[in-house]
Design an enzyme around this catalytic site. Structure first.
Site, PDB file in Angstrom:
ATOM      1  NE  ARG A 266      43.495  44.303  43.622  1.00 49.90           N
ATOM      2  CZ  ARG A 266      43.511  42.950  42.959  1.00 49.90           C
ATOM      3  NH1 ARG A 266      42.795  41.971  43.202  1.00 49.90           N
ATOM      4  NH2 ARG A 266      43.506  43.068  41.237  1.00 49.90           N
TER       5      ARG A 266
ATOM      6  NE  ARG B  60      42.044  35.300  43.052  1.00 49.52           N
ATOM      7  CZ  ARG B  60      42.839  34.475  42.893  1.00 49.52           C
ATOM      8  NH1 ARG B  60      43.374  33.742  42.714  1.00 49.52           N
ATOM      9  NH2 ARG B  60      43.707  35.652  42.320  1.00 49.52           N
TER      10      ARG B  60
ATOM     11  CG  ASN C   5      40.824  40.361  47.075  1.00 47.43           C
ATOM     12  OD1 ASN C   5      41.155  40.815  46.207  1.00 47.43           O
ATOM     13  ND2 ASN C   5      41.380  39.079  46.462  1.00 47.43           N
ATOM     14  CD  GLU C   6      42.064  38.874  42.774  1.00 49.22           C
ATOM     15  OE1 GLU C   6      41.544  37.790  43.038  1.00 49.22           O
ATOM     16  OE2 GLU C   6      43.070  39.508  43.283  1.00 49.22           O
ATOM     17  CG  ASN C   7      33.952  39.815  46.481  1.00 54.51           C
ATOM     18  OD1 ASN C   7      34.298  41.007  46.321  1.00 54.51           O
ATOM     19  ND2 ASN C   7      33.812  38.632  47.056  1.00 54.51           N
TER      20      ASN C   7
END
Length: 822
Positions: A465, A390, A426-428
């Protein structure tokens, strides 16, 4: 000038040893530690002379054991933001190095999030990153201290070690503070003292391969040496043992110059035992170095296996299709936060295996070597990832940390046969840590990490992801599919998954499920979900995780009951059996965990999507997985934590039984309700469901299951209430049970006619007067002083401390209730 020179020398030495230290002999430093929350004015305040009553001894240190986390309780304190800042640890080291003129090294299995290490007043090492392993050579600093007889006498012959950990917010450090988990602080993994000879190993790399027909295994053995004194010659013996610890190879390579990276030998194994999730055959490679009259042994386990993700198709292990039945893990536990002991880790991983798990994504950071070893031993395949999670993309310091942590993770965990995927992020696609959000820059850096991962290890896939604009870069991609929770209905799951699979080369669905407030159950699980529509998609979009606004969704409008979640899980699992192209999935997560971004959840600051609670208590959903994923006979009636059901007199109530047995017979109050055959496609509960009439008051529900010649049973007791209730008007507080000096209390909500309010979700809060204490800040349904009730009930434990105490429970708009307990 001399002090500056030696300080620089010490720092260079500490940086010369990276990652875990290969050695069979390590001393865990668990006892005799002191901890100080907050900062010091300088290192002198940690080591200056102590005298009782002297004001210079302030601040006061707390005695603790390792592992230890700053945030053992405050991460789930309902009234506070969790502490983010510095904290200090100190102890005294008893040095007894068996190697004359050998090395003394501190081996950190992980510390959060920035760490400074001091021997007496000398800074000997620093590290940034809360999750990779690292080490510090303290030899020169220790030798210097021990030469000062006055200091040695003052510290009783022990060498003072002080460590400053710091988890302060920092936008130029990964992971982001926007992440859905706490960035814990402290020495929350084990710290080891290691003695090394003059020349030893820095890293051992094992490269096992299988021939195409899997009839021959080839092992390449490589090593990097640690040789700060530039020893000119060494002998290394390589011994290999099979999965029964029988030696199958040994060779001594003589006259090695122990510098840099070196290939040692190649070992061929005929008809090797293959590592598989059902039979995790582990081989052992032992390396012994002899140099300058000193020797040291280290060993690594490895396995022979072939793993392949077919394009647009399933996953194969050793040439046969394997459906990955997975979950996720955060390092987090009730009462200790990230500071889990090895026993706790083993319990958790065994519970996963007992649930039928054969795959795990370690979210969202490199985890303890102990966990990887347990995955090897238990037969659980692994996706492990770095904490680029994030917030966007920072500057060069930020990116260099990501590169370093990826390099460390692959180097440190390369030999584990359980690992099949290196995760890059993750959730970049989640912005807001920086004023600009540049998709092009994120793509470029993702490509850099992908290339780096393959240079370091080209035998495994890369994955991310939920960052669709980078899905073409990595080898395996997982989109966001939360059917029936953050969007749409769960019956859309298969269609959405197939659509997403067609968009990428290799598809693997990680993160699905939904929150459930443990012990909350419902007679009408879809009552508030009339607005949900099929065909809306299933991705989690901006704002979907919020409890406010937006389109209708179960996460906002549902009741967060276990009753709904078992049906959602049940549907997903039965569908997965009919998706021949599916590589597999991983449910999010195995265990409830703390998070700073969910203060308004029924248990504040807890992500409640787990199938077990934060203290290992299984929810009902645990047994749904067991019924689909395990072969050892099991049977479980839904509702073990549902003491009172409700409805009209004579209503037929659905009873669900989850079992992997061929058939089940249900009895209500001793009367057979008939035998049902299990059929996984007969939803819900694979056809093992009955509509039964309950008697007013107490009812005994018993299920008898048969699998071949094996017979087993499960029994629960439930009350039935037909009286209707109105708005909450009062509360009761009573003792449920006692165990020694600890009592379990239960609050119940009633309407003005003293009828139990069995669907109440009101928040209640417990308080205590006396010397006793609430067992609170556990982040569980029975270990939180403030929480939403489950079916008009709430429980908490109290440590009486052998005295009389008064416990109060209060709720907005209701009279406070008191109970004297002794």
């Amino acid at each position: 000038m001399k002090n500056i020179f030696f300080s620089c020398l010490f720092l260079l030495c500490c940086l010369s040893v990276a990652g875990k230290v290969p050695s069979k002999q390590k001393i865990r430093l668990t006892d005799n530690w002191e901890y100080l929350k907050g900062d010091l004015g300088g290192i002198w305040e940690a080591v200056r002379p102590f005298s009782p009553g002297n004001p210079e001894t302030v601040p006061i240190w707390q005695k603790i054991t390792l592992p230890h986390c700053f945030n053992a309780e405050d991460a789930v304190d309902p009234d506070l933001n969790y502490y983010q800042g510095p904290g200090w640890y100190k102890t005294g080291l008893s040095i007894n190095n068996p190697y004359p003129d050998g090395r003394i090294v501190l081996d950190f299995e992980g510390a959060g999030q920035k760490t400074d290490v001091y021997v007496y007043t000398t800074l000997v090492g620093q590290h940034v990153g809360g999750y990779d392993e690292w080490s510090v050579d303290i030899t020169e600093a220790v030798d210097s201290f021990l030469k000062n007889d006055k200091l040695v006498k003052r510290f009783g012959g022990k060498v003072p070690l002080s460590i400053r950990c710091n988890n302060s917010r920092d936008l130029e450090m990964i992971p982001s503070d926007l992440s859905d988990f706490n960035l814990y602080g402290g020495l929350y993994r084990y710290l080891n003292l290691v003695y090394l000879p003059k020349a030893s190993f820095k890293q051992i790399r094992l490269e096992p391969e299988l021939s195409a027909d899997r009839k021959e295994g080839i092992l390449k053995v490589k090593t990097t040496f640690y040789n700060p004194e530039d020893i000119k010659e060494a002998d290394v013996t390589v011994s290999v043992y099979d999965n029964n610890r029988k030696q199958i190879f040994t060779q001594t390579i003589t006259g090695i110059l122990p510098l840099g990276d070196q290939f040692l030998t190649e070992v061929k194994v005929k008809n090797p035992a293959l590592w598989h999730v059902d039979n995790p055959a582990l081989y052992t490679c032992e390396l012994t170095i002899n140099a300058a009259g000193q020797s040291l042994s280290a060993e690594e386990h490895f396995g022979f296996r072939q793993a392949e993700f077919k394009e647009k198709g399933p996953f194969f292990l050793n040439g046969k299709r394997l459906l990955l039945r997975g979950t996720h893990r955060h390092e987090d536990h009730a009462g200790v936060a990230q500071a889990m002991t090895e026993d706790m880790m083993r319990t958790e991983m065994q519970m996963m295996k007992d649930m039928g798990v054969n795959f795990i994504r370690l979210g969202h950071y490199q985890q303890s070597e102990i966990i990887l070893r347990l995955c090897d031993e238990l037969g659980i395949l692994v996706w492990e990832e770095i904490p680029w999670c994030r917030g966007g993309l920072g500057g060069e310091i930020y990116k260099e940390q990501a590169r370093r942590m990826l390099t460390n993770m692959i180097g440190q965990h390369h030999n584990h046969p359980s690992v099949i995927i290196w995760g890059l992020g993750n959730e970049n696609d989640w912005p807001n840590d920086f004023s600009t959000f540049d998709k092009g820059a994120i793509r470029a850096f993702m490509k850099e990490l992908h290339d780096l991962a393959h240079r370091l290890d080209d035998t495994r896939m890369t994955a991310i992801r939920r960052c669709e604009f980078c899905s073409d870069i990595v080898d395996v991609y997982s989109p966001s599919i939360w059917a029936g929770w953050y969007r749409g209905v769960f019956t859309d799951y298969k269609n959405v998954s197939e659509q997403e699979m067609q968009k990428v080369k290799r598809f693997l669905h990680v993160e699905w499920g939904g929150d459930s407030h443990a012990r909350r159950h419902s007679e009408n699980v879809f009552a508030n979900l009339k607005g949900l529509e099929s065909g809306q998609g299933a991705d989690e979009r901006a704002g979907d995780a919020s409890l406010y606004g937006g389109t209708a969704r179960a996460s906002k409008d549902g009741d967060w009951s276990e009753s709904y979640i078992v049906r959602l899980i049940d549907w997903h699992l039965k569908e997965q059996e009919t998706m021949p192209w599916l590589t597999g999935t991983a449910y999010w997560p195995f265990k409830d965990f703390s998070t700073p971004v969910r203060p308004e959840n029924p248990v504040p600051y807890v992500n409640q999507k787990g199938v077990i609670e934060r203290d290992f208590t299984p929810k009902e959903s645990y047994y749904v997985f067991q019924s689909y994923w395990t072969t050892a006979p099991m049977v479980h009636i839904y509702g073990h934590s549902w003491p009172v059901r409700w409805g009209n007199k004579g209503d037929r109530k659905e009873v669900l039984v989850y079992s992997n047995c061929d058939e089940v017979e249900l009895f209500v109050n001793g009367i057979s309700q008939g035998v049902k055959k299990r059929n996984s496609q007969d939803y819900p509960a694979a056809g093992l469901r009955w509509n039964c009439v309950y008697e007013e008051g107490r009812n005994e529900i018993r299920a008898v299951a048969k699998k071949g010649k094996t017979e087993m049973a499960d029994t629960i007791i439930q009350e039935y209430q037909s009286e209707k209730w109105g708005e909450e008007a009062s509360m009761s507080l009573s003792v449920v049970s006692r165990e020694g000096d600890t009592v379990l209390l239960e609050a119940q909500l009633f309407d003005k006619n003293n009828i139990r309010c069995l669907d109440s979700k009101k928040y209640v809060e417990f308080e205590i007067i006396g010397n006793g204490s609430l067992i609170q800040n556990q982040g569980t349904s029975t270990g939180s002083r403030k929480l939403q009730t489950y079916n008009g009930r709430a429980r908490i434990k109290v440590n009486l401390k052998k005295e009389k105490n008064i416990v109060a429970v209060k709720s907005s708009g209701l009279p406070t209730t008191f109970l004297e307990v002794e």
